[in-house]
Write a protein that holds these residues in place. Sequence first.
Motif, short mmCIF file in Angstrom:
data_model
loop_
_atom_site.label_atom_id
_atom_site.label_comp_id
_atom_site.label_asym_id
_atom_site.label_seq_id
_atom_site.Cartn_x
_atom_site.Cartn_y
_atom_site.Cartn_z
N PRO A 135 0.82 -1.22 0.00
CA PRO A 135 0.00 0.00 0.00
C PRO A 135 0.85 1.27 0.00
N VAL A 136 0.25 2.34 -0.52
CA VAL A 136 0.85 3.67 -0.45
C VAL A 136 -0.09 4.58 0.32
N GLU A 137 0.50 5.54 1.02
CA GLU A 137 -0.25 6.57 1.74
C GLU A 137 -0.06 7.87 0.96
N PHE A 138 -1.15 8.61 0.76
CA PHE A 138 -1.07 9.85 -0.02
C PHE A 138 -1.91 10.92 0.63
N ARG A 139 -1.33 12.13 0.71
CA ARG A 139 -2.05 13.27 1.27
C ARG A 139 -1.88 14.47 0.34
N GLN A 140 -3.02 15.04 -0.07
CA GLN A 140 -3.02 16.23 -0.94
C GLN A 140 -4.41 16.86 -0.89
N LEU A 141 -4.45 18.19 -1.02
CA LEU A 141 -5.71 18.94 -1.11
C LEU A 141 -6.63 18.66 0.08
N GLY A 142 -6.05 18.45 1.26
CA GLY A 142 -6.84 18.20 2.46
C GLY A 142 -7.39 16.78 2.57
N ARG A 143 -7.00 15.91 1.66
CA ARG A 143 -7.45 14.51 1.70
C ARG A 143 -6.27 13.60 2.03
N GLU A 144 -6.55 12.56 2.77
CA GLU A 144 -5.52 11.57 3.09
C GLU A 144 -6.10 10.19 2.75
N VAL A 145 -5.41 9.45 1.88
CA VAL A 145 -5.92 8.15 1.44
C VAL A 145 -4.83 7.09 1.51
N ARG A 146 -5.29 5.87 1.56
CA ARG A 146 -4.40 4.70 1.47
C ARG A 146 -4.85 3.94 0.22
N CYS A 147 -3.90 3.68 -0.65
CA CYS A 147 -4.20 2.95 -1.89
C CYS A 147 -3.47 1.62 -1.85
N ASP A 148 -4.23 0.55 -1.78
CA ASP A 148 -3.68 -0.80 -1.75
C ASP A 148 -3.41 -1.29 -3.17
N PRO A 149 -2.56 -2.31 -3.32
CA PRO A 149 -2.43 -2.94 -4.63
C PRO A 149 -3.82 -3.35 -5.14
N GLY A 150 -4.05 -3.10 -6.40
CA GLY A 150 -5.39 -3.33 -6.96
C GLY A 150 -6.15 -2.04 -7.15
N GLY A 151 -5.58 -0.94 -6.68
CA GLY A 151 -6.19 0.37 -6.87
C GLY A 151 -5.21 1.28 -7.60
N PHE A 152 -5.62 2.50 -7.85
CA PHE A 152 -4.72 3.52 -8.41
C PHE A 152 -5.22 4.88 -7.97
N LEU A 153 -4.33 5.88 -8.06
CA LEU A 153 -4.71 7.23 -7.66
C LEU A 153 -4.01 8.27 -8.51
N LEU A 154 -4.59 9.47 -8.50
CA LEU A 154 -4.04 10.63 -9.22
C LEU A 154 -3.40 11.59 -8.24
N GLU A 155 -2.25 12.12 -8.65
CA GLU A 155 -1.53 13.10 -7.84
C GLU A 155 -1.32 14.34 -8.71
N ARG A 156 -1.60 15.48 -8.15
CA ARG A 156 -1.44 16.74 -8.88
C ARG A 156 -0.04 17.28 -8.61
N GLY A 157 0.73 17.49 -9.64
CA GLY A 157 2.11 17.91 -9.49
C GLY A 157 2.33 19.36 -9.15
N ASP A 158 1.30 20.20 -9.31
CA ASP A 158 1.48 21.62 -9.03
C ASP A 158 0.88 22.01 -7.68
N GLU A 159 0.61 21.03 -6.82
CA GLU A 159 0.12 21.25 -5.46
C GLU A 159 0.99 20.43 -4.51
N PRO A 160 1.24 20.94 -3.31
CA PRO A 160 2.02 20.15 -2.35
C PRO A 160 1.36 18.81 -2.05
N TYR A 161 2.18 17.81 -1.78
CA TYR A 161 1.65 16.51 -1.37
C TYR A 161 2.71 15.72 -0.61
#
Length: 191
Positions: free
Chosen positions: A89-115
């Motif tokens: 799994p990966v942990e991701f925090r951006q835009l006031g949201r915090e998520v955990r993405c396990d294998p079998g999922g995917f997520l988008l990250e915005r490069g022009d905002e802190p994360y």
Amino acid sequence: MSFARHSTNGLPAQDRAGHWHGVIAEAYFPLHLSFRDAGHFEGSLEMRTLGDVGLSRLRTEPVQYERQKHHISATTEEQYLITIPLRSPVEFRQLGREVRCDPGGFLLERGDEPYRFSYGSANDLCVLKVAKSLLSEKLRDPDRFCAVVFNGREGLGGLFTTMAQQVEQIAADQAGSVLGRHLIELLALSL
């Protein structure tokens, strides 16, 4: 299609962290990296360009990546990273949201905002890098999909993640741009 491969294999322990900062900045954009054990860190990255889409396979020991405001100040073009974790799994925090993405999922990250993006176990990631302008042609307001976990096991999401992994393994020069366009179209449909 261009191709590049980077690895920490054979590097002295004291040079690995510095080398990896440069590799990540070249592949994605400047980030602050925190290593669990910099002296024993191991990582490999394979990058290819499919027309306007970057596709990479990142295999590393645990690490945390942070995109900070000072990294963004010189940004000229907005980019997205679409990350598919394959091993842990990966942990991701951006835009006031915090998520955990396990294998079998995917997520988008915005490069022009802190994360902050991290994983506590060795991982294997398939990552697409796409310009916001390109994704916006296929998808209205793609920012709304950032820091949200999507199903990459079933339906169109499953087709997208499977295709991204297959393309990463077999892409050929003459087919690269066509495959890149198809990946973006499939991503937009799955979102």
